[in-house]
Design a protein around this motif. Structure first.
Motif, PDB file in Angstrom:
ATOM      1  N   LEU A 242      18.598  80.907  30.638  1.00 51.54           N
ATOM      2  CA  LEU A 242      17.182  81.181  30.460  1.00 51.54           C
ATOM      3  C   LEU A 242      16.947  81.768  29.073  1.00 51.54           C
ATOM      4  O   LEU A 242      17.556  82.784  28.720  1.00 51.54           O
ATOM      5  CB  LEU A 242      16.685  82.154  31.537  1.00 51.54           C
ATOM      6  N   PHE A 243      16.069  81.139  28.305  1.00 53.05           N
ATOM      7  CA  PHE A 243      15.779  81.597  26.949  1.00 53.05           C
ATOM      8  C   PHE A 243      14.272  81.807  26.793  1.00 53.05           C
ATOM      9  O   PHE A 243      13.480  80.904  27.091  1.00 53.05           O
ATOM     10  CB  PHE A 243      16.257  80.580  25.907  1.00 53.05           C
ATOM     11  N   ILE A 244      13.899  82.985  26.322  1.00 54.91           N
ATOM     12  CA  ILE A 244      12.493  83.274  26.040  1.00 54.91           C
ATOM     13  C   ILE A 244      12.251  83.044  24.553  1.00 54.91           C
ATOM     14  O   ILE A 244      12.794  83.756  23.701  1.00 54.91           O
ATOM     15  CB  ILE A 244      12.125  84.714  26.431  1.00 54.91           C
ATOM     16  N   THR A 245      11.457  82.030  24.241  1.00 51.96           N
ATOM     17  CA  THR A 245      11.166  81.684  22.848  1.00 51.96           C
ATOM     18  C   THR A 245       9.676  81.729  22.552  1.00 51.96           C
ATOM     19  O   THR A 245       9.281  81.611  21.395  1.00 51.96           O
ATOM     20  CB  THR A 245      11.685  80.269  22.516  1.00 51.96           C
ATOM     21  N   GLU A 246       8.867  81.877  23.580  1.00 52.70           N
ATOM     22  CA  GLU A 246       7.420  81.783  23.442  1.00 52.70           C
ATOM     23  C   GLU A 246       6.783  83.162  23.519  1.00 52.70           C
ATOM     24  O   GLU A 246       6.969  83.891  24.501  1.00 52.70           O
ATOM     25  CB  GLU A 246       6.861  80.908  24.565  1.00 52.70           C
ATOM     26  N   ASP A 247       6.046  83.531  22.488  1.00 54.19           N
ATOM     27  CA  ASP A 247       5.342  84.808  22.434  1.00 54.19           C
ATOM     28  C   ASP A 247       3.896  84.570  22.867  1.00 54.19           C
ATOM     29  O   ASP A 247       3.101  84.010  22.112  1.00 54.19           O
ATOM     30  CB  ASP A 247       5.400  85.370  21.021  1.00 54.19           C
ATOM     31  N   VAL A 248       3.556  84.991  24.075  1.00 52.97           N
ATOM     32  CA  VAL A 248       2.216  84.713  24.590  1.00 52.97           C
ATOM     33  C   VAL A 248       1.146  85.563  23.923  1.00 52.97           C
ATOM     34  O   VAL A 248      -0.046  85.340  24.125  1.00 52.97           O
ATOM     35  CB  VAL A 248       2.157  84.907  26.123  1.00 52.97           C
ATOM     36  N   ALA A 249       1.548  86.531  23.122  1.00 50.86           N
ATOM     37  CA  ALA A 249       0.580  87.409  22.464  1.00 50.86           C
ATOM     38  C   ALA A 249      -0.005  86.796  21.203  1.00 50.86           C
ATOM     39  O   ALA A 249      -1.009  87.283  20.676  1.00 50.86           O
ATOM     40  CB  ALA A 249       1.226  88.753  22.133  1.00 50.86           C
ATOM     41  N   SER A 250       0.617  85.746  20.690  1.00 48.76           N
ATOM     42  CA  SER A 250       0.126  85.159  19.437  1.00 48.76           C
ATOM     43  C   SER A 250       0.596  83.722  19.331  1.00 48.76           C
ATOM     44  O   SER A 250       1.477  83.283  20.069  1.00 48.76           O
ATOM     45  CB  SER A 250       0.627  85.961  18.226  1.00 48.76           C
ATOM     46  N   GLU A 251      -0.026  83.010  18.396  1.00 46.82           N
ATOM     47  CA  GLU A 251       0.404  81.649  18.074  1.00 46.82           C
ATOM     48  C   GLU A 251       0.854  81.635  16.625  1.00 46.82           C
ATOM     49  O   GLU A 251       0.040  81.758  15.711  1.00 46.82           O
ATOM     50  CB  GLU A 251      -0.741  80.653  18.280  1.00 46.82           C
TER      51      GLU A 251
END
Length: 536
Positions: A242-251
């Motif tokens: 499992l890898f977290i690569t997406e920052d939901v706080a910004s684009e």
């Protein structure tokens, strides 16, 4: 992910951006040969085995970035290093235009590529400002659902009935967070069977995986979830990173760099399939946004990384996107990449889900590649409730898990052969279009074709699969062979099993045998063949 999954959009305006993002590319890797001479210093044995099995040689992009270069960049005035890529030999940095440009004076820097193309030397195409989304479109229409439709649509249940459930294969899930995976019931089977191997949180730069967001939780459940009678994933016995690569706080384009960094780690660990329900087109700073004319397969940073991942022997499966109803309905990054399998969405009755992004790519390639259920897909939320939700975010992992189970059945195929067979089994293969691509695959047909091709092209007329096996094997052979007999021997030559009058593709149980290596002899009136079987 979040920008390609949602239907409720909002516009963001910005007066200025004092800090810019850029990639700093280096001239060389002066110590690369040291690593190439010692492959286990940069790749695991499983990764090397995957390369060997597919005839893929090591090359300079397998070696890490020169640490001295990285140290000097990190020490430069006003520069923050956000991510790195050994494949592309660069660092993702943040700073002022002046401070970033000054890096070109360093002798080992080849070039600087600003995320804002207007700042680069080459002419740029004006950017179209796109809406930015940060919410998921989850429709909890039912407290419980039934996952049969999304599996049977692909004839995946037939592979599952033959015990092809992803065992022995590894999937990397690149997403925004995995809240609840460590506690919700549908994931407990993964932990009980030690199928979660680990991972990394690139957004927070730590190993906290079960944090930040729920989207990865839902996508993982489409592959690895299991609630008896309610939800079965398409690869319930595969292993997962499992890898977290997406920052939901910004684009921001740094998310593409995180994505590539995670893909590199997946390669190092020996992963077989990458499932990524993420997509990049519009950014908070509109100057960073991609445009349709860039969708030519290898321009965007994440698309470049995805193509390299494929060159290492992995299969990359990506969500096509949820822009089908928008003014800019095309597939984004990295689904548009040349060697990525882009998955669009259909409804329960195999008709087109109107939100699903369409093709072709700007250079005219067929996109999406294939389709799976993405409207009212059955999955788990963070509380373990079985719900339905809409999005190509879910058709992607449904497909990725099914491909993994298929590859388990025919482990000697290369990643390109797997992709070709999946496309060729699809219901619109002879007449693809911009909505469906090649259409909905039939994995039983793909398996039949794989076995037929193996028999036709190989000197061996009998194909024994899967090998290695956990319990059962099947033997495939051409028409006209009769009186087929199988005998299994220990390594000492003792006969321990004999089966006669075997039919092609029939299942033979090895459950009575201990784990180990066995030799087989298959005889018929036309041909005799010997070989080795490994029972796990």
């Amino acid at each position: 992910m979040k920008k390609i999954l949602l239907f409720i959009a909002f516009f963001v305006t910005y007066a200025s951006f004092s800090q810019e993002d850029a990639w700093v590319y280096f001239n060389d890797k002066p110590n690369a040969q040291t690593y190439l001479d010692n492959p286990l210093s940069m790749l695991t044995q499983r990764a090397l085995d995957r390369r060997t099995a597919q005839g893929i040689a090591l090359n300079i992009n397998d070696a890490p970035i020169e640490q001295a270069y990285r140290n000097q960049i990190a020490a430069a005035t006003g520069i923050t290093v956000k991510a790195k890529s050994k494949w592309l030999n660069c660092l993702h940095v943040r700073g002022t235009i002046t401070d970033i440009t000054a890096l070109t004076n360093l002798p080992f820097v080849n070039r600087v590529q600003f995320a804002d193309n207007s700042l680069n030397a080459r002419n740029s195409v004006p950017k179209t400002i796109k809406p930015v989304n940060k919410q998921l479109n989850v429709q909890a229409n039912f407290a419980y659902g039934n996952s049969a439709n999304q599996i049977e649509m692909l004839n995946g249940h037939l592979l599952h009935q033959a015990n092809y459930t992803g065992a022995g294969k590894i999937i990397a899930v690149l997403d925004s967070g995995f809240l609840g995976v460590d506690s919700a019931q549908p994931f407990q089977r993964l932990f009980t069977n030690n199928l979660i191997l680990g991972g990394y949180n690139y957004v927070s730069q730590n190993t906290d995986l079960y944090v930040l967001h729920n989207h990865g939780t839902m996508t993982l459940s489409c592959m690895g979830g299991f609630t008896d009678g309610q939800l079965v994933g398409t690869a319930p016995d595969a292993h997962y990173y499992l890898f977290i690569t997406e920052d939901v706080a910004s684009e921001n384009p740094v998310e593409e760099s995180y994505w590539v960094e995670a893909a590199e780690e997946a390669d190092r660990l020996g992963v077989d399939v990458i499932s990524t329900s993420l997509g990049y087109f519009g950014y908070d700073n509109p100057n960073y946004s991609h445009i349709y004319s860039e969708m030519t397969g290898n321009i965007a940073f994440a698309s470049q990384g995805a193509n390299i991942a494929f060159s290492k022997g992995m299969i990359v499966v990506a969500s096509a996107g949820n822009s089908g109803n928008s003014a800019d309905p095309y597939i984004g990054v990295p689904a548009e990449a040349t060697n990525v399998l882009a998955v669009g969405a259909v409804k329960f009755d195999e008709t087109y889900a109107t939100f699903s992004s369409i093709g072709p790519s700007f250079d005219g390639r067929v996109k999406p590649d294939v389709m799976a259920k993405g409207q009212a897909a059955t999955l788990s939320n963070t509380a373990g409730n079985i719900i339905t939700a809409n999005g190509t975010s879910f058709s992607c992992p449904i497909m990725a898990g099914m491909i993994t189970s298929f590859w388990q059945a025919v482990p000697n195929l290369t990643n390109q052969q797997v992709i070709d067979l999946v496309k060729q089994s699809s219901d619109r293969f002879s007449n693809p279009n911009e909505q469906f691509g090649y259409g909905i695959p039939d994995f039983q047909l793909a398996l039949n074709n794989a076995l037929l091709n193996t028999v036709t092209n190989a000197k061996d007329k009998f194909v024994v699969f899967p090998n290695p096996t956990n319990n059962d094997i099947s033997i495939s052979f051409p028409k006209g062979f009769d009186n087929v007999k199988l005998t299994l021997y220990t390594t000492l030559g003792q006969a321990v099993m004999e089966k006669t009058n075997i039919s092609s593709l029939s299942t033979i149980s090895l459950g009575s045998l201990n784990s180990g290596i066995y030799f087989y002899k298959i005889e018929s009136s036309l041909f005799t063949q010997s070989g080795k079987i490994i029972k796990n």
